[in-house]
Design a protein around this motif. Sequence first.
Motif, mmCIF file in Angstrom:
data_model
loop_
_atom_site.group_PDB
_atom_site.id
_atom_site.type_symbol
_atom_site.label_atom_id
_atom_site.label_comp_id
_atom_site.label_asym_id
_atom_site.label_seq_id
_atom_site.Cartn_x
_atom_site.Cartn_y
_atom_site.Cartn_z
ATOM 1 N N LEU A 82 0.832 -1.205 0.000
ATOM 2 C CA LEU A 82 0.000 0.000 0.000
ATOM 3 C C LEU A 82 0.863 1.249 0.000
ATOM 4 O O LEU A 82 0.593 2.213 -0.731
ATOM 5 N N GLN A 83 1.914 1.235 0.795
ATOM 6 C CA GLN A 83 2.762 2.420 0.918
ATOM 7 C C GLN A 83 3.400 2.802 -0.410
ATOM 8 O O GLN A 83 3.389 3.974 -0.806
ATOM 9 N N SER A 84 3.943 1.812 -1.111
ATOM 10 C CA SER A 84 4.615 2.117 -2.389
ATOM 11 C C SER A 84 3.610 2.603 -3.428
ATOM 12 O O SER A 84 3.922 3.490 -4.235
ATOM 13 N N LEU A 85 2.409 2.046 -3.420
ATOM 14 C CA LEU A 85 1.380 2.496 -4.360
ATOM 15 C C LEU A 85 1.003 3.949 -4.083
ATOM 16 O O LEU A 85 0.946 4.775 -5.002
ATOM 17 N N VAL A 86 0.717 4.271 -2.824
ATOM 18 C CA VAL A 86 0.313 5.632 -2.471
ATOM 19 C C VAL A 86 1.427 6.622 -2.798
ATOM 20 O O VAL A 86 1.170 7.720 -3.319
ATOM 21 N N GLU A 87 2.671 6.245 -2.540
ATOM 22 C CA GLU A 87 3.801 7.133 -2.846
ATOM 23 C C GLU A 87 3.864 7.434 -4.343
ATOM 24 O O GLU A 87 4.132 8.572 -4.745
#
Length: 467
Positions: free
Chosen positions: A412-417
Amino acid sequence: MISVSLKWIAEQVEGRLIGSDCTIDNVSTDTRADLNDALFIALKGKNFDAHDFVEQAIAKGAAAVICEKQQNIDCRQIIVDNSRHALGRLGAAIKAKVAPKTVAVTGSNGKTTVKEMLAAILSIHHPVLATQGNFNNDIGVPLTLLRLQEQHKYAVVELGANHPGEIAYTTDLVKPDVAILNNVSAAHVEGFGSLHGVARAKTEIFRGVGSQGTAVTPRDSDFYPCWQRACTEMNWKTFGLSENADVYATDIELNSEGHPYFTLHLGGETRTLELKLSGRHNVLNALSAAAAAKELGISVDDIVSGLQQVQPAQGRLTTIKVSDHLRIIDDTYNASVASTKAALDLLGSYPGYRVFVLGDMGELGADARAYHEEIGEHAIGTGIDNLYSLGVLSQSASEVFNGHGGKHFGSLQSLVESVLQRLTEQTGKQPVTVLVKGSRSAHMERVVAAIQQAVTASDSAEEKYAC
Protein backbone atom coordinates in the motif's frame (compact mmCIF):
# COMPACT_ATOMS: atom_id res chain seq x y z
CA MET A 1 -41.34 -5.77 14.90
CA ILE A 2 -45.08 -5.87 15.46
CA SER A 3 -46.18 -7.28 18.84
CA VAL A 4 -47.14 -10.95 18.74
CA SER A 5 -47.49 -13.69 21.32
CA LEU A 6 -44.83 -16.30 21.94
CA LYS A 7 -47.50 -18.94 21.37
CA TRP A 8 -48.21 -17.48 17.91
CA ILE A 9 -44.51 -17.52 17.12
CA ALA A 10 -44.25 -21.18 18.13
CA GLU A 11 -47.09 -22.03 15.75
CA GLN A 12 -45.49 -20.14 12.85
CA VAL A 13 -42.07 -21.79 13.26
CA GLU A 14 -43.57 -25.24 13.94
CA GLY A 15 -41.90 -25.37 17.33
CA ARG A 16 -42.70 -26.66 20.83
CA LEU A 17 -43.20 -23.98 23.47
CA ILE A 18 -41.76 -24.65 26.91
CA GLY A 19 -42.87 -22.18 29.57
CA SER A 20 -45.50 -19.48 29.75
CA ASP A 21 -46.75 -17.23 26.98
CA CYS A 22 -45.70 -13.58 26.66
CA THR A 23 -45.67 -10.74 24.15
CA ILE A 24 -42.68 -10.31 21.86
CA ASP A 25 -41.88 -7.23 19.76
CA ASN A 26 -38.14 -7.66 19.22
CA VAL A 27 -36.07 -10.52 17.79
CA SER A 28 -32.30 -10.86 17.72
CA THR A 29 -29.64 -13.39 16.76
CA ASP A 30 -26.80 -11.40 18.34
CA THR A 31 -26.00 -11.31 22.05
CA ARG A 32 -24.22 -7.98 21.53
CA ALA A 33 -27.55 -6.32 20.70
CA ASP A 34 -30.17 -4.97 23.11
CA LEU A 35 -31.93 -8.15 24.26
CA ASN A 36 -34.23 -6.67 26.88
CA ASP A 37 -37.59 -8.53 26.54
CA ALA A 38 -36.43 -9.85 23.15
CA LEU A 39 -36.68 -13.28 21.55
CA PHE A 40 -33.18 -14.65 21.01
CA ILE A 41 -32.78 -17.13 18.12
CA ALA A 42 -29.78 -19.42 18.57
CA LEU A 43 -28.37 -19.99 15.08
CA LYS A 44 -25.81 -22.60 14.13
CA GLY A 45 -23.18 -22.27 11.42
CA LYS A 46 -20.02 -23.95 10.24
CA ASN A 47 -17.85 -22.05 12.69
CA PHE A 48 -20.25 -21.02 15.45
CA ASP A 49 -23.12 -22.24 17.61
CA ALA A 50 -25.17 -19.57 19.37
CA HIS A 51 -26.63 -22.24 21.68
CA ASP A 52 -23.43 -21.68 23.67
CA PHE A 53 -24.64 -18.14 24.40
CA VAL A 54 -28.25 -18.79 25.42
CA GLU A 55 -27.46 -18.30 29.10
CA GLN A 56 -25.75 -15.01 28.28
CA ALA A 57 -28.80 -13.88 26.26
CA ILE A 58 -31.13 -14.59 29.18
CA ALA A 59 -28.79 -12.75 31.54
CA LYS A 60 -29.00 -9.73 29.23
CA GLY A 61 -32.78 -9.70 29.52
CA ALA A 62 -34.06 -11.94 26.71
CA ALA A 63 -37.65 -13.00 27.35
CA ALA A 64 -37.39 -16.28 25.44
CA VAL A 65 -35.17 -18.27 23.10
CA ILE A 66 -35.61 -20.38 19.99
CA CYS A 67 -33.19 -23.30 19.97
CA GLU A 68 -32.71 -26.75 18.49
CA LYS A 69 -32.40 -28.56 21.81
CA GLN A 70 -33.86 -27.83 25.22
CA GLN A 71 -31.51 -25.76 27.32
CA ASN A 72 -30.74 -26.60 30.93
CA ILE A 73 -31.85 -23.17 32.11
CA ASP A 74 -35.06 -21.79 33.55
CA CYS A 75 -36.45 -19.71 30.67
CA ARG A 76 -39.12 -19.73 28.00
CA GLN A 77 -37.98 -21.84 25.06
CA ILE A 78 -39.30 -22.78 21.62
CA ILE A 79 -37.70 -26.00 20.44
CA VAL A 80 -37.35 -26.39 16.65
CA ASP A 81 -35.63 -28.78 14.27
CA ASN A 82 -33.62 -26.02 12.59
CA SER A 83 -33.25 -22.56 14.10
CA ARG A 84 -32.16 -20.98 10.82
CA HIS A 85 -35.32 -22.23 9.11
CA ALA A 86 -37.32 -21.01 12.10
CA LEU A 87 -35.89 -17.52 11.59
CA GLY A 88 -37.01 -17.66 7.96
CA ARG A 89 -40.51 -18.90 8.81
CA LEU A 90 -40.95 -16.19 11.42
CA GLY A 91 -39.82 -13.45 9.02
CA ALA A 92 -42.22 -14.74 6.35
CA ALA A 93 -45.09 -14.88 8.88
CA ILE A 94 -44.53 -11.30 10.02
CA LYS A 95 -44.41 -10.13 6.41
CA ALA A 96 -47.68 -11.94 5.63
CA LYS A 97 -49.32 -10.44 8.72
CA VAL A 98 -48.30 -6.83 7.94
CA ALA A 99 -48.86 -7.40 4.19
CA PRO A 100 -47.04 -4.40 2.68
CA LYS A 101 -46.73 -4.06 -1.07
CA THR A 102 -43.27 -5.49 -1.63
CA VAL A 103 -40.48 -5.19 -4.19
CA ALA A 104 -37.59 -7.67 -4.19
CA VAL A 105 -34.36 -6.68 -5.95
CA THR A 106 -31.53 -8.90 -7.10
CA GLY A 107 -28.79 -8.69 -9.73
CA SER A 108 -25.04 -8.78 -10.07
CA ASN A 109 -24.72 -5.00 -9.72
CA GLY A 110 -26.78 -2.04 -8.60
CA LYS A 111 -29.05 -3.85 -6.11
CA THR A 112 -28.41 -1.39 -3.32
CA THR A 113 -28.74 1.64 -5.60
CA VAL A 114 -32.06 0.44 -7.02
CA LYS A 115 -33.25 -0.33 -3.49
CA GLU A 116 -32.38 3.21 -2.34
CA MET A 117 -34.07 4.70 -5.40
CA LEU A 118 -37.26 2.76 -4.77
CA ALA A 119 -37.23 3.62 -1.07
CA ALA A 120 -36.92 7.32 -1.96
CA ILE A 121 -39.81 7.10 -4.44
CA LEU A 122 -42.17 5.09 -2.26
CA SER A 123 -41.49 7.09 0.92
CA ILE A 124 -42.77 10.34 -0.61
CA HIS A 125 -46.26 9.55 0.67
CA HIS A 126 -46.01 6.38 2.78
CA PRO A 127 -43.71 4.71 5.36
CA VAL A 128 -41.30 2.25 3.73
CA LEU A 129 -39.17 -0.54 5.11
CA ALA A 130 -35.93 -1.09 3.18
CA THR A 131 -33.00 -3.44 3.62
CA GLN A 132 -30.23 -1.92 5.72
CA GLY A 133 -26.57 -2.52 4.94
CA ASN A 134 -25.81 -5.92 3.45
CA PHE A 135 -28.67 -7.81 5.14
CA ASN A 136 -29.52 -9.61 1.91
CA ASN A 137 -28.75 -13.29 2.52
CA ASP A 138 -30.71 -16.16 4.08
CA ILE A 139 -30.21 -14.64 7.55
CA GLY A 140 -30.33 -10.95 6.66
CA VAL A 141 -33.58 -11.15 4.63
CA PRO A 142 -35.73 -12.61 7.44
CA LEU A 143 -34.16 -10.17 9.91
CA THR A 144 -35.19 -7.39 7.53
CA LEU A 145 -38.77 -8.70 7.40
CA LEU A 146 -38.84 -8.84 11.21
CA ARG A 147 -38.36 -5.05 11.28
CA LEU A 148 -41.80 -4.54 9.72
CA GLN A 149 -44.30 -2.41 11.64
CA GLU A 150 -48.00 -1.88 11.05
CA GLN A 151 -47.39 1.54 9.47
CA HIS A 152 -45.21 0.16 6.68
CA LYS A 153 -47.22 0.29 3.46
CA TYR A 154 -44.25 -0.74 1.30
CA ALA A 155 -41.17 -2.91 1.69
CA VAL A 156 -38.10 -2.96 -0.57
CA VAL A 157 -35.98 -6.04 0.05
CA GLU A 158 -32.57 -6.68 -1.46
CA LEU A 159 -31.74 -10.31 -2.26
CA GLY A 160 -28.13 -11.39 -2.66
CA ALA A 161 -26.61 -14.82 -3.10
CA ASN A 162 -23.30 -16.63 -3.34
CA HIS A 163 -24.66 -20.09 -4.13
CA PRO A 164 -27.57 -21.65 -6.06
CA GLY A 165 -30.89 -21.93 -4.23
CA GLU A 166 -30.33 -18.96 -1.90
CA ILE A 167 -32.48 -16.52 -3.87
CA ALA A 168 -35.19 -19.15 -4.34
CA TYR A 169 -35.30 -19.52 -0.54
CA THR A 170 -35.37 -15.81 0.30
CA THR A 171 -37.86 -14.99 -2.46
CA ASP A 172 -40.22 -17.58 -1.01
CA LEU A 173 -40.01 -15.74 2.32
CA VAL A 174 -40.59 -12.30 0.77
CA LYS A 175 -43.24 -13.27 -1.82
CA PRO A 176 -42.83 -9.95 -3.67
CA ASP A 177 -45.47 -8.15 -5.68
CA VAL A 178 -42.69 -6.93 -8.00
CA ALA A 179 -39.41 -8.76 -8.56
CA ILE A 180 -36.48 -6.96 -10.19
CA LEU A 181 -33.58 -8.78 -11.82
CA ASN A 182 -31.39 -5.76 -12.38
CA ASN A 183 -28.63 -7.41 -14.45
CA VAL A 184 -26.33 -10.41 -14.75
CA SER A 185 -22.55 -10.08 -14.96
CA ALA A 186 -19.39 -11.68 -13.61
CA ALA A 187 -19.89 -11.41 -9.85
CA HIS A 188 -19.71 -14.25 -7.29
CA VAL A 189 -18.93 -16.56 -10.21
CA GLU A 190 -16.92 -18.76 -7.85
CA GLY A 191 -20.08 -19.88 -6.04
CA PHE A 192 -22.07 -20.56 -9.23
CA GLY A 193 -19.54 -22.18 -11.52
CA SER A 194 -20.03 -19.90 -14.51
CA LEU A 195 -21.76 -16.77 -15.74
CA HIS A 196 -24.68 -18.94 -16.87
CA GLY A 197 -24.80 -20.31 -13.35
CA VAL A 198 -25.11 -16.74 -12.05
CA ALA A 199 -27.98 -16.11 -14.48
CA ARG A 200 -29.83 -19.25 -13.40
CA ALA A 201 -29.45 -18.34 -9.74
CA LYS A 202 -30.67 -14.76 -10.21
CA THR A 203 -33.68 -16.01 -12.20
CA GLU A 204 -34.80 -17.87 -9.07
CA ILE A 205 -36.33 -14.58 -7.93
CA PHE A 206 -39.30 -15.12 -10.25
CA ARG A 207 -40.33 -18.35 -8.50
CA GLY A 208 -41.79 -16.37 -5.60
CA VAL A 209 -43.88 -14.08 -7.80
CA GLY A 210 -47.47 -15.17 -8.31
CA SER A 211 -49.55 -14.78 -11.46
CA GLN A 212 -50.70 -11.37 -10.21
CA GLY A 213 -47.14 -10.16 -9.68
CA THR A 214 -44.71 -8.37 -11.98
CA ALA A 215 -41.20 -9.22 -13.14
CA VAL A 216 -38.80 -6.45 -14.19
CA THR A 217 -35.69 -7.21 -16.25
CA PRO A 218 -33.30 -5.46 -18.66
CA ARG A 219 -34.39 -5.51 -22.30
CA ASP A 220 -30.90 -5.54 -23.75
CA SER A 221 -29.16 -8.62 -22.38
CA ASP A 222 -27.79 -11.92 -23.63
CA PHE A 223 -30.06 -13.57 -21.08
CA TYR A 224 -33.26 -11.96 -22.36
CA PRO A 225 -34.56 -15.28 -23.82
CA CYS A 226 -34.00 -16.93 -20.44
CA TRP A 227 -36.14 -14.34 -18.67
CA GLN A 228 -38.72 -14.51 -21.42
CA ARG A 229 -39.24 -18.20 -20.61
CA ALA A 230 -39.21 -17.63 -16.85
CA CYS A 231 -41.79 -14.81 -16.92
CA THR A 232 -44.47 -16.31 -19.16
CA GLU A 233 -47.03 -16.69 -16.36
CA MET A 234 -46.76 -13.20 -14.90
CA ASN A 235 -46.80 -9.57 -15.89
CA TRP A 236 -43.38 -8.68 -17.33
CA LYS A 237 -41.83 -5.27 -17.87
CA THR A 238 -38.46 -4.39 -19.34
CA PHE A 239 -36.15 -1.37 -19.12
CA GLY A 240 -33.26 -0.23 -21.26
CA LEU A 241 -31.80 2.37 -23.59
CA SER A 242 -33.84 1.51 -26.67
CA GLU A 243 -37.48 2.01 -27.56
CA ASN A 244 -37.93 -1.76 -27.49
CA ALA A 245 -38.07 -1.56 -23.69
CA ASP A 246 -41.23 -0.71 -21.78
CA VAL A 247 -39.31 1.93 -19.82
CA TYR A 248 -36.37 3.63 -21.55
CA ALA A 249 -34.13 6.69 -21.57
CA THR A 250 -32.94 9.01 -24.34
CA ASP A 251 -30.73 12.11 -24.60
CA ILE A 252 -28.30 10.93 -21.90
CA GLU A 253 -25.50 13.34 -20.99
CA LEU A 254 -23.13 13.74 -18.05
CA ASN A 255 -22.57 17.08 -16.34
CA SER A 256 -19.19 18.29 -15.08
CA GLU A 257 -19.54 16.16 -11.94
CA GLY A 258 -20.35 13.01 -13.87
CA HIS A 259 -24.03 13.11 -12.93
CA PRO A 260 -26.34 11.93 -15.73
CA TYR A 261 -29.33 13.86 -16.98
CA PHE A 262 -31.71 12.29 -19.45
CA THR A 263 -35.26 11.97 -20.74
CA LEU A 264 -37.35 9.27 -19.07
CA HIS A 265 -40.01 7.50 -21.14
CA LEU A 266 -42.51 5.75 -18.89
CA GLY A 267 -46.10 4.69 -19.48
CA GLY A 268 -46.55 7.01 -22.45
CA GLU A 269 -45.20 10.01 -20.51
CA THR A 270 -41.82 11.73 -20.73
CA ARG A 271 -39.86 13.68 -18.13
CA THR A 272 -36.37 15.20 -18.07
CA LEU A 273 -34.40 14.70 -14.87
CA GLU A 274 -30.91 14.76 -13.40
CA LEU A 275 -29.51 12.27 -10.88
CA LYS A 276 -27.21 13.17 -7.99
CA LEU A 277 -25.38 9.90 -8.55
CA SER A 278 -22.34 9.60 -10.82
CA GLY A 279 -22.06 7.46 -13.93
CA ARG A 280 -24.08 6.65 -17.01
CA HIS A 281 -24.85 3.18 -15.63
CA ASN A 282 -27.04 4.75 -12.95
CA VAL A 283 -29.51 5.67 -15.69
CA LEU A 284 -30.27 1.95 -16.03
CA ASN A 285 -30.66 1.66 -12.26
CA ALA A 286 -33.11 4.55 -12.35
CA LEU A 287 -35.08 2.93 -15.17
CA SER A 288 -35.28 -0.31 -13.20
CA ALA A 289 -36.62 1.48 -10.12
CA ALA A 290 -39.04 3.54 -12.22
CA ALA A 291 -40.48 0.44 -13.88
CA ALA A 292 -41.12 -1.22 -10.52
CA ALA A 293 -42.63 1.89 -8.96
CA LYS A 294 -44.96 2.38 -11.91
CA GLU A 295 -46.26 -1.18 -11.41
CA LEU A 296 -47.13 -0.26 -7.83
CA GLY A 297 -49.28 2.63 -9.07
CA ILE A 298 -46.83 5.47 -8.34
CA SER A 299 -47.22 8.55 -10.54
CA VAL A 300 -44.47 9.57 -12.96
CA ASP A 301 -44.02 12.89 -11.15
CA ASP A 302 -43.44 11.13 -7.81
CA ILE A 303 -41.05 8.71 -9.49
CA VAL A 304 -38.98 11.56 -10.88
CA SER A 305 -39.07 13.43 -7.56
CA GLY A 306 -37.84 10.37 -5.68
CA LEU A 307 -35.07 9.59 -8.15
CA GLN A 308 -33.72 13.13 -7.93
CA GLN A 309 -33.50 12.89 -4.12
CA VAL A 310 -31.16 9.90 -3.97
CA GLN A 311 -27.67 10.68 -2.66
CA PRO A 312 -24.57 8.51 -3.24
CA ALA A 313 -23.65 6.08 -0.48
CA GLN A 314 -20.13 6.07 0.95
CA GLY A 315 -17.76 3.96 -1.12
CA ARG A 316 -20.14 3.72 -4.09
CA LEU A 317 -18.81 6.08 -6.76
CA THR A 318 -18.62 8.85 -4.18
CA THR A 319 -16.83 11.92 -5.54
CA ILE A 320 -14.48 13.59 -3.06
CA LYS A 321 -13.02 16.99 -3.89
CA VAL A 322 -9.72 16.83 -2.03
CA SER A 323 -8.36 20.11 -3.39
CA ASP A 324 -8.92 22.54 -6.24
CA HIS A 325 -6.89 20.29 -8.57
CA LEU A 326 -7.64 16.80 -7.19
CA ARG A 327 -10.78 14.71 -7.25
CA ILE A 328 -11.03 11.14 -5.85
CA ILE A 329 -13.79 8.77 -6.94
CA ASP A 330 -14.25 6.38 -4.03
CA ASP A 331 -15.81 3.15 -5.35
CA THR A 332 -14.26 0.82 -2.79
CA TYR A 333 -17.39 -0.76 -1.34
CA ASN A 334 -17.20 -3.71 -3.75
CA ALA A 335 -16.21 -4.66 -7.28
CA SER A 336 -17.33 -6.88 -10.12
CA VAL A 337 -16.38 -6.81 -13.78
CA ALA A 338 -19.46 -4.80 -14.81
CA SER A 339 -19.27 -2.28 -11.96
CA THR A 340 -15.54 -1.77 -12.56
CA LYS A 341 -16.12 -1.10 -16.25
CA ALA A 342 -18.88 1.38 -15.35
CA ALA A 343 -16.54 3.17 -12.95
CA LEU A 344 -13.84 3.29 -15.63
CA ASP A 345 -16.31 4.80 -18.09
CA LEU A 346 -17.02 7.51 -15.54
CA LEU A 347 -13.32 8.15 -14.98
CA GLY A 348 -12.80 8.41 -18.73
CA SER A 349 -15.48 11.12 -18.95
CA TYR A 350 -13.53 13.56 -16.75
CA PRO A 351 -11.07 16.05 -18.25
CA GLY A 352 -7.44 16.25 -17.21
CA TYR A 353 -5.12 13.56 -15.91
CA ARG A 354 -6.83 10.31 -14.85
CA VAL A 355 -5.45 7.57 -12.61
CA PHE A 356 -7.13 4.22 -11.90
CA VAL A 357 -6.14 2.35 -8.74
CA LEU A 358 -7.43 -1.25 -8.77
CA GLY A 359 -7.52 -3.86 -6.03
CA ASP A 360 -8.49 -7.49 -6.57
CA MET A 361 -12.03 -8.31 -7.67
CA GLY A 362 -13.03 -11.29 -5.56
CA GLU A 363 -15.11 -14.45 -6.10
CA LEU A 364 -14.57 -14.66 -9.87
CA GLY A 365 -13.68 -18.34 -9.96
CA ALA A 366 -11.25 -20.09 -12.29
CA ASP A 367 -11.31 -17.29 -14.88
CA ALA A 368 -10.43 -14.56 -12.38
CA ARG A 369 -7.20 -13.57 -14.12
CA ALA A 370 -8.92 -13.38 -17.50
CA TYR A 371 -11.58 -11.10 -16.01
CA HIS A 372 -8.86 -8.81 -14.62
CA GLU A 373 -7.17 -8.75 -18.03
CA GLU A 374 -10.53 -7.73 -19.48
CA ILE A 375 -10.52 -4.75 -17.11
CA GLY A 376 -7.06 -3.79 -18.38
CA GLU A 377 -8.33 -3.87 -21.96
CA HIS A 378 -11.36 -1.78 -21.04
CA ALA A 379 -9.14 0.74 -19.28
CA ILE A 380 -7.13 1.19 -22.48
CA GLY A 381 -10.35 1.90 -24.34
CA THR A 382 -11.35 4.65 -21.92
CA GLY A 383 -8.15 6.58 -22.63
CA ILE A 384 -7.05 7.01 -19.02
CA ASP A 385 -3.43 7.79 -18.17
CA ASN A 386 -2.43 5.26 -15.50
CA LEU A 387 -3.58 1.93 -14.08
CA TYR A 388 -1.98 1.09 -10.74
CA SER A 389 -2.81 -2.26 -9.15
CA LEU A 390 -2.51 -3.75 -5.67
CA GLY A 391 -3.16 -7.46 -5.13
CA VAL A 392 -2.36 -10.80 -6.72
CA LEU A 393 -5.15 -10.87 -9.33
CA SER A 394 -5.21 -7.18 -10.22
CA GLN A 395 -1.64 -7.45 -11.48
CA SER A 396 -3.11 -9.03 -14.62
CA ALA A 397 -4.95 -5.77 -15.35
CA SER A 398 -1.87 -3.56 -14.95
CA GLU A 399 0.21 -5.94 -17.11
CA VAL A 400 -2.29 -5.55 -19.96
CA PHE A 401 -2.12 -1.78 -19.44
CA ASN A 402 1.68 -1.88 -19.16
CA GLY A 403 2.45 -0.06 -22.40
CA HIS A 404 -0.02 2.69 -21.49
CA GLY A 405 1.09 3.54 -17.95
CA GLY A 406 0.33 0.38 -15.99
CA LYS A 407 2.22 -0.59 -12.86
CA HIS A 408 1.79 -3.14 -10.08
CA PHE A 409 2.69 -2.58 -6.42
CA GLY A 410 3.46 -5.01 -3.64
CA SER A 411 2.50 -2.71 -0.81
CA LEU A 412 0.00 0.00 0.00
CA GLN A 413 2.76 2.42 0.92
CA SER A 414 4.61 2.12 -2.39
CA LEU A 415 1.38 2.50 -4.36
CA VAL A 416 0.31 5.63 -2.47
CA GLU A 417 3.80 7.13 -2.85
CA SER A 418 3.65 6.61 -6.62
CA VAL A 419 0.17 8.14 -6.86
CA LEU A 420 1.30 11.15 -4.82
CA GLN A 421 4.32 11.58 -7.08
CA ARG A 422 1.98 11.68 -10.09
CA LEU A 423 -0.19 14.26 -8.35
CA THR A 424 2.86 16.43 -7.64
CA GLU A 425 3.99 16.20 -11.27
CA GLN A 426 0.57 17.32 -12.51
CA THR A 427 0.04 20.12 -9.99
CA GLY A 428 -0.55 23.40 -11.81
CA LYS A 429 -0.78 21.67 -15.19
CA GLN A 430 -4.26 20.12 -15.22
CA PRO A 431 -6.92 18.71 -12.90
CA VAL A 432 -6.38 15.14 -11.69
CA THR A 433 -9.01 12.49 -11.01
CA VAL A 434 -8.14 9.28 -9.15
CA LEU A 435 -10.56 6.33 -9.20
CA VAL A 436 -10.06 3.75 -6.45
CA LYS A 437 -11.87 0.43 -6.89
CA GLY A 438 -11.77 -3.10 -5.46
CA SER A 439 -13.75 -5.78 -3.68
CA ARG A 440 -14.37 -5.41 0.03
CA SER A 441 -11.75 -8.06 0.72
CA ALA A 442 -9.13 -5.81 -0.92
CA HIS A 443 -9.78 -2.97 1.60
CA MET A 444 -9.05 -0.30 -1.00
CA GLU A 445 -10.62 2.35 1.23
CA ARG A 446 -7.14 2.45 2.79
CA VAL A 447 -5.85 3.97 -0.44
CA VAL A 448 -8.51 6.69 -0.41
CA ALA A 449 -7.75 7.55 3.21
CA ALA A 450 -3.99 7.57 2.67
CA ILE A 451 -4.17 9.90 -0.34
CA GLN A 452 -6.56 12.25 1.44
CA GLN A 453 -4.37 12.35 4.53
CA ALA A 454 -1.17 12.96 2.58
CA VAL A 455 -2.63 15.72 0.39
CA THR A 456 -4.33 17.44 3.34
CA ALA A 457 -1.09 17.34 5.35
CA SER A 458 0.86 18.76 2.41
CA ASP A 459 -1.64 21.57 1.86
CA SER A 460 -1.58 22.41 5.58
CA ALA A 461 2.21 22.63 5.55
CA GLU A 462 2.16 24.97 2.57
CA GLU A 463 -0.33 27.24 4.32
CA LYS A 464 1.75 27.22 7.52
CA TYR A 465 4.93 28.41 5.82
CA ALA A 466 3.29 30.70 3.27
CA CYS A 467 4.36 34.33 3.44
